[in-house]
Write a protein that holds these residues in place. Structure first.
Motif, PDB file in Angstrom:
ATOM      1  N   ALA A   1       0.873  -1.178   0.000  1.00 51.39           N
ATOM      2  CA  ALA A   1       0.000   0.000   0.000  1.00 51.39           C
ATOM      3  C   ALA A   1       0.908   1.225   0.000  1.00 51.39           C
ATOM      4  N   GLU A   2       0.648   2.147  -0.905  1.00 55.85           N
ATOM      5  CA  GLU A   2       1.419   3.382  -1.036  1.00 55.85           C
ATOM      6  C   GLU A   2       0.494   4.562  -0.742  1.00 55.85           C
ATOM      7  N   PRO A   3       0.363   4.951   0.555  1.00 56.05           N
ATOM      8  CA  PRO A   3      -0.579   6.011   0.921  1.00 56.05           C
ATOM      9  C   PRO A   3      -0.327   7.337   0.204  1.00 56.05           C
ATOM     10  N   ASP A   4       0.928   7.691  -0.028  1.00 55.36           N
ATOM     11  CA  ASP A   4       1.221   8.966  -0.689  1.00 55.36           C
ATOM     12  C   ASP A   4       0.757   8.971  -2.141  1.00 55.36           C
ATOM     13  N   GLN A   5       0.603   7.785  -2.729  1.00 52.36           N
ATOM     14  CA  GLN A   5       0.115   7.669  -4.108  1.00 52.36           C
ATOM     15  C   GLN A   5      -1.328   7.182  -4.167  1.00 52.36           C
TER      16      GLN A   5
END
Length: 137
Positions: A62-66
């Motif tokens: 999971a890439e929260p910033d993206q």
């Protein structure tokens, strides 16, 4: 190689949708009914498929910033996918799910893949709506 993709507009902020989608404890609530993800040492996970009663080693990031979640099989490299959440203004977001099958033996076919994607997006939207209507629960 086969690729499938579906998108759905949801009436919620992108951060709220991403947080719901990326919550490991709630993945089973929006994934296809016969898939269950068990976290190991992230990004390593095991995916259990009820239909075949098989476990598959996979990766989940999971890439929260993206506002993006990516997954795929580990050893065999036969399958990969991603979910992307994008704000579209006025408190709404577009959620896109994409699946890639690199091994034809794992490709469920266009109809089954489309049904699974549509069902997953519908369940994710229902989950987000429930939590939006009842933030305490």
């Amino acid at each position: 190689m086969a690729e499938y993709e579906r998108s759905r507009t949801m009436p919620a902020q992108p951060e709220r949708i991403f947080d719901q989608a990326a919550d490991l404890g709630r993945l089973d609530s929006w994934l296809p009914d016969d898939l269950h993800v068990h976290a190991e040492d992230l990004p390593a996970v095991t995916v259990h498929e009820d239909r075949t009663d098989q476990d598959t080693s996979a990766l989940l990031r999971a890439e929260p910033d993206q506002m993006r979640i990516e997954w795929g099989t580990r050893e065999q490299g036969s399958y990969a996918g991603w979910l992307q959440v994008a704000g579209i203004g006025s408190g709404a977001s577009e959620v896109t799910v994409h699946l890639s099958f690199f091994d034809d033996r794992h490709d469920p076919g266009e109809r089954a893949a489309a049904d699974a994607l549509e069902g997953s997006l519908r369940r994710l939207e229902e989950q987000v709506r429930r939590d939006t209507d009842n933030p305490a629960g």
